[in-house]
Design a protein around this motif. Structure first.
Motif, mmCIF file in Angstrom:
data_model
loop_
_atom_site.group_PDB
_atom_site.id
_atom_site.type_symbol
_atom_site.label_atom_id
_atom_site.label_comp_id
_atom_site.label_asym_id
_atom_site.label_seq_id
_atom_site.Cartn_x
_atom_site.Cartn_y
_atom_site.Cartn_z
ATOM 1 N N ARG A 165 52.120 50.911 28.046
ATOM 2 C CA ARG A 165 52.162 49.458 28.087
ATOM 3 C C ARG A 165 52.059 48.999 29.540
ATOM 4 O O ARG A 165 52.650 49.601 30.431
ATOM 5 N N PHE A 166 51.332 47.900 29.755
ATOM 6 C CA PHE A 166 51.098 47.394 31.097
ATOM 7 C C PHE A 166 51.617 45.965 31.204
ATOM 8 O O PHE A 166 51.205 45.112 30.424
ATOM 9 N N ALA A 167 52.494 45.687 32.152
ATOM 10 C CA ALA A 167 52.851 44.325 32.515
ATOM 11 C C ALA A 167 51.907 43.922 33.639
ATOM 12 O O ALA A 167 52.277 43.881 34.816
ATOM 13 N N ASP A 168 50.654 43.671 33.298
ATOM 14 C CA ASP A 168 49.605 43.510 34.291
ATOM 15 C C ASP A 168 48.494 42.655 33.697
ATOM 16 O O ASP A 168 48.410 42.463 32.473
ATOM 17 N N CYS A 169 47.628 42.146 34.575
ATOM 18 C CA CYS A 169 46.499 41.327 34.158
ATOM 19 C C CYS A 169 45.457 41.383 35.260
ATOM 20 O O CYS A 169 45.709 41.919 36.346
ATOM 21 N N ALA A 170 44.274 40.819 35.011
ATOM 22 C CA ALA A 170 43.225 40.821 36.029
ATOM 23 C C ALA A 170 42.218 39.723 35.770
ATOM 24 O O ALA A 170 42.048 39.254 34.637
ATOM 25 N N VAL A 171 41.501 39.336 36.850
ATOM 26 C CA VAL A 171 40.413 38.375 36.800
ATOM 27 C C VAL A 171 39.137 39.091 37.226
ATOM 28 O O VAL A 171 39.077 39.675 38.313
ATOM 29 N N GLN A 172 38.119 39.060 36.382
ATOM 30 C CA GLN A 172 36.805 39.601 36.722
ATOM 31 C C GLN A 172 35.896 38.439 37.072
ATOM 32 O O GLN A 172 35.493 37.668 36.202
ATOM 33 N N GLY A 173 35.534 38.312 38.360
ATOM 34 C CA GLY A 173 34.721 37.193 38.798
ATOM 35 C C GLY A 173 33.248 37.512 38.919
ATOM 36 O O GLY A 173 32.435 36.603 39.139
ATOM 37 N N LYS A 174 32.877 38.783 38.795
ATOM 38 C CA LYS A 174 31.476 39.177 38.950
ATOM 39 C C LYS A 174 31.289 40.543 38.307
ATOM 40 O O LYS A 174 32.219 41.131 37.758
ATOM 41 N N GLY A 175 30.081 41.050 38.370
ATOM 42 C CA GLY A 175 29.820 42.410 37.930
ATOM 43 C C GLY A 175 29.792 42.616 36.435
ATOM 44 O O GLY A 175 29.776 41.682 35.629
ATOM 45 N N ASP A 176 29.806 43.896 36.080
ATOM 46 C CA ASP A 176 29.654 44.372 34.699
ATOM 47 C C ASP A 176 30.724 45.439 34.483
ATOM 48 O O ASP A 176 30.596 46.559 34.988
ATOM 49 N N VAL A 177 31.774 45.094 33.767
ATOM 50 C CA VAL A 177 32.956 45.962 33.684
ATOM 51 C C VAL A 177 33.269 46.302 32.235
ATOM 52 O O VAL A 177 33.283 45.428 31.365
ATOM 53 N N THR A 178 33.548 47.582 31.985
ATOM 54 C CA THR A 178 34.060 48.045 30.704
ATOM 55 C C THR A 178 35.543 48.365 30.857
ATOM 56 O O THR A 178 35.937 49.091 31.770
ATOM 57 N N TYR A 179 36.358 47.822 29.957
ATOM 58 C CA TYR A 179 37.800 48.063 29.915
ATOM 59 C C TYR A 179 38.042 48.983 28.722
ATOM 60 O O TYR A 179 37.916 48.561 27.574
#
Length: 315
Positions: free
Chosen positions: A63-77
């Motif tokens: 479990r992750f108490a985390d987050c993120a913002v992707q402002g560009k690019g091509d990302v697979t989670y």
């Protein structure tokens, strides 16, 4: 096809309550960029490392108490084990666990849970721009599962995913299990919606829509509305789905609504075919399977409807 099946990832994710003693990749950090082999302790650092390029972030089983913002690019989670990587309870920009406005994003095997924010629109994923594909993911116990802005050139594809205990009308407007803005196209296939807690199960303003081989189980829903709301009209297909409407409804007047708010997109030739719809056991009421405000020629095929359901109602 088994329309009643629940995804195996849901039960797997429920069993995960503690951090594993060891991690099996990288340097013990929970996020690894596959292409470089580098690991990171913060999700935002992994996203920033990909930058304007293309890359895959693999999540440890935890479990992750985390987050993120992707402002560009091509990302697979990507979850290392589907259903065992949980972004839990933290929203970036007071919006979502993942805020996406790059070129493309893919989500594979992830779980998004317990996202709540001040404006009651807390989502697992907030898509503001770009294309998005989601597979084998689970959105649960949040104000909203997926919420998007407008990108008429963009497309969204969701497959083999589950949306559980989502939605609320406690804010200035309602939040929904899925709420897609003015996108070019939305596809939802082999997915499950269940036990909503307000709003609609699937609300979309996309010009083109496909909802195929999915189930909408409202039997345990609370204060819910439509199962599918094509608020601005849409062309496409709603085919081979299974619907059960529950007792506790804020609005039980229709299962599928077409152009209930605006006629921004044509609904000419929208196909609704091969679906099975009924009320939960013990419920005696009337409702429209399709309620249509569009004025266009919607094509209704051979849908199997339970007692009390009117096939089509022009409004």
């Amino acid at each position: 096809m088994n329309r009643l099946v629940r995804l195996a990832l849901a039960s797997g994710a429920l069993l995960l309550t503690t951090l594993p003693a060891t991690l099996s990749f990288g340097q013990g950090a929970p996020y690894t960029v596959v292409e470089t082999g580098r690991s990171y302790t913060r999700l935002q650092d992994a996203v920033d490392a990909i930058g304007e390029g293309r890359g895959t972030i693999r999540f440890a089983s935890m479990r992750f108490a985390d987050c993120a913002v992707q402002g560009k690019g091509d990302v697979t989670y990507q979850a290392q084990v589907p259903g065992q990587s949980v972004l839990d309870g933290v929203a970036c920009e007071d919006k979502a666990a993942l805020v996406l406005r790059g070129r493309n994003a893919r989500i594979e095997g992830m779980v998004f849970a317990n996202i709540r924010v001040s404006d009651k629109n807390g989502a697992g994923v907030r898509l503001e721009h770009g294309n998005l594909s989601i597979t084998q993911a689970w959105f649960r116990d949040s104000e909203q599962g997926l919420l998007t802005g407008d990108d008429p050139q963009g497309s969204i594809a969701i497959d083999k995913s589950t949306f559980s205990r989502l939605g609320t009308c406690e804010g200035s407007g309602c939040a929904h299990s899925i709420y897609v803005g003015n996108y070019g196209a939305l596809s939802v296939t082999r997915s499950r919606f269940e036990a909503g807690t307000g709003g609609h199960y699937l609300k979309s303003r996309a010009a083109r829509i496909e909802v195929l081989d999915s189930s909408f189980d409202d039997a345990a829903g609370r204060s819910t509305n439509y199962m599918i709301d094509l608020a601005d009209g849409a062309t496409g297909r709603v085919v081979d789905n299974w619907f059960v409407q529950g007792r506790d409804k804020e609005n039980y007047s229709a299962f599928i609504a077409v152009a209930a708010e605006h006629r921004n997109h044509t609904s000419q030739g929208l196909v609704v075919d091969g679906n099975n719809a009924r009320f939960a056991p013990g419920i005696d009421r009337k409702s429209a399977f399709v309620a249509d405000w569009s004025g266009d020629a919607v094509k209704l095929g051979a849908n199997t409807l339970g007692t009390g359901l009117v096939r089509y109602e022009k409004r």
